[in-house]
Design an enzyme around this catalytic site. Structure first.
Site: not given
Lengths: 355, 355
Positions: B219, B223
């Site tokens: 995750d 980003k």
């Protein structure tokens, strides 16, 4: 597709104005090729000369152009000429520290010409004047942007604007808004005395020619007022409570005499520093807005506090809001200088137009 | 003066979508009175139902409206209906974590409907797809904004955009981009073991249901890819070098078994922690972009470094550029949660339209 034009009218060709012209010149080709934006300078005025023209020749030669083609500077005439040109996406950029130019902002906004400025004078003068400018901008669907009046290019005012827009309530803002005072107290560690730290800051060009103009906190107070007004507080500079570091008794002293006098306060500040150290803290000159009040004062901050780790002449802003409640939102970085300020002005120019 | 309308079409009515509707409802009257802006929700679609209408009744009753008036959800039909309405200042807001909805972004942008999203899936999928979306937005003079995909409401991508715009060169970005990993390593101090810190994070709802999905860094990598692309690097998720904290050998374990297995690594992490302490440092899981490369790894940072003072699940971003060279520009604060994310989406909606 035809390029979209942005027309810049620049007041002030000092450090920031020159740096801006250099940036425009450096980015112009790339912007045209990659973004289809033609960034043009359509006028320059400084204290001596002015020149107007839809596209000033090569910007690298703006000094020559101003000298050869330039007329005697006349602000009213410059503004009139700017209006008469009726260029689309026009932005008036005030890179001066003048108090005279902000008096013309209202007539500029009324012509639907956007304004971008790092000049604190207009924004921190009386609240009614400020409020009227905001109203004029809104009524004329024109932008009035001044991110660089506080923290140079750091995202400070835009962050507050976002809080206000979505209804996030600002509980407290705590900041170090003066690069000079930041440098002085960041340097005032180890065996240095306060007077030595001030002399060092002066030598490096971080202070005003007369360091008393920094030590009295007035420049920082202007920034704090602009921050407070962004939080919808109807604040005036006189409302900011400022702890005077040095008694104001001897104004007739020369700068040299003052720096000598300052040494008399060294013992007093040394004692304050030692008291702070004993409590695991350091001294910082902090600006705070809370419960509708603004103040600036010498504060002990714990050595693991974000303000303690500050370096050089950096600024730091800590926003405690309903959303950023347990830990504040923090923005930190260089808070002064022509490079970051002109870069911030450059960004504001793009935000000021509706491309 | 007639109010200016903004029309929002919302996909996803989970935590973030609901919080956004609450914000819109709370700010609607003030925006109309103070800014002359009528913010209207003209459509909502979730995984089950959808409703379209130029002005959905009272937004406080959107759940009932969706249940009573709503049709069976059909994304293609929702987008077609949205196009057919041809509303001015239309913004499609994707508050889902879906991979299916980003596939529709291109047809939406082609209709000159702006897109605002905190959904990382589209932005971090293959670079060609991403690049094409940017191109479509630009060609159609439409905005595609996704500030909240990184750092929730913190000004991160907008700060990079400003660097790029004015030609400031990004030398290095160093960050803690995962709230979960931030919390785990901020808690991994004193007598706590790593497995205890992970259990605690899970109990508080900071981790994914399966904490391995946080510990594997995927995750956070998404980003980092979005950040890298904002710096004009053509990066893919697979290009991010990720230090695996825990060997990936035993995927068939249940979450419970995994948490038990994790204890076996406690001694190893304790040794790393003690080594760091001996050097006056702490451990942080840091993401870095430098020289066109992106990596995430466990790093010792000195205890006076800004990353050491991090609290809770805060994110921190440090930008070293030509302008912010001696000391970086730092942004720090809450990097996850429905409140800050929906506030950031709210701001992006305003930036997406040209009022």
């Amino acid at each position: 597709m035809a390029p979209q034009n942005i027309h810049v009218f620049l007041a002030g060709s000092g450090l920031i104005g020159s740096a801006l012209l250099t940036k425009i010149n450096a980015q112009r080709e790339r912007l045209l090729a990659e973004e289809g934006i033609a960034l043009k300078v359509a006028g320059i005025v400084n204290t001596k000369k002015m020149v107007l023209g839809e596209h000033l020749g090569t910007l690298s030669g703006w000094k020559e152009e101003l000298n050869t083609r330039g007329q005697k500077a006349d602000l009213a005439q410059f503004v009139a000429g700017m209006k008469a040109m009726r260029l689309p996406n026009a932005v008036f950029v005030d890179c001066t520290a003048s108090e005279e130019i902000p008096a013309l902002y209202n007539t500029i906004l009324a012509e639907r010409i956007a304004i971008v400025t790092p000049n604190k004078k207009g924004l921190s003068s009386n609240f009614k004047f400020y409020k009227n400018l905001k109203l004029l901008a809104s009524q004329n669907h024109t932008r009035f942007l001044y991110e660089t009046t506080v923290g140079a290019g750091l995202p400070v005012l835009s962050t507050i604007r976002d809080f206000m827009l979505c209804g996030d309530r600002v509980e407290k803002i705590s900041a170090i808004v003066s690069g000079t005072l930041s440098y002085i107290f960041n340097s005032f560690e180890g065996n240095t005395t306060l007077s030595k730290a001030v002399r060092e800051a002066q030598k490096l060009g971080y202070t005003e020619p007369d360091p008393r103009n920094d030590l009295n906190g007035m420049d920082a107070a202007r920034k704090l007022v602009i921050v407070a007004r962004e939080c919808a507080l109807p604040m005036e500079c006189a409302d900011v409570e400022i702890e005077q570091l040095i008694p104001q008794g001897r104004k007739k002293e020369t700068v040299k005499e003052f720096l000598k006098t300052l040494e008399r306060y060294d013992a007093q500040f040394e004692a304050k520093k030692q008291r702070a150290i004993a409590r695991g803290a350091v001294l910082r000159f902090v600006a705070e807005i809370e419960n509708g009040k603004a103040k600036m004062f010498l504060k002990e901050v714990a050595s693991n506090h974000p303000f303690a780790g500050l370096r050089g002449s950096d600024n730091i802003f800590s926003f405690t809001t309903d959303h950023y409640h347990e830990t504040p939102l923090i923005v930190r970085g260089k808070g002064a200088g022509a490079e970051v300020t002109s870069a911030g002005v450059f960004s504001d120019i793009f935000k000021a137009v509706r491309l």
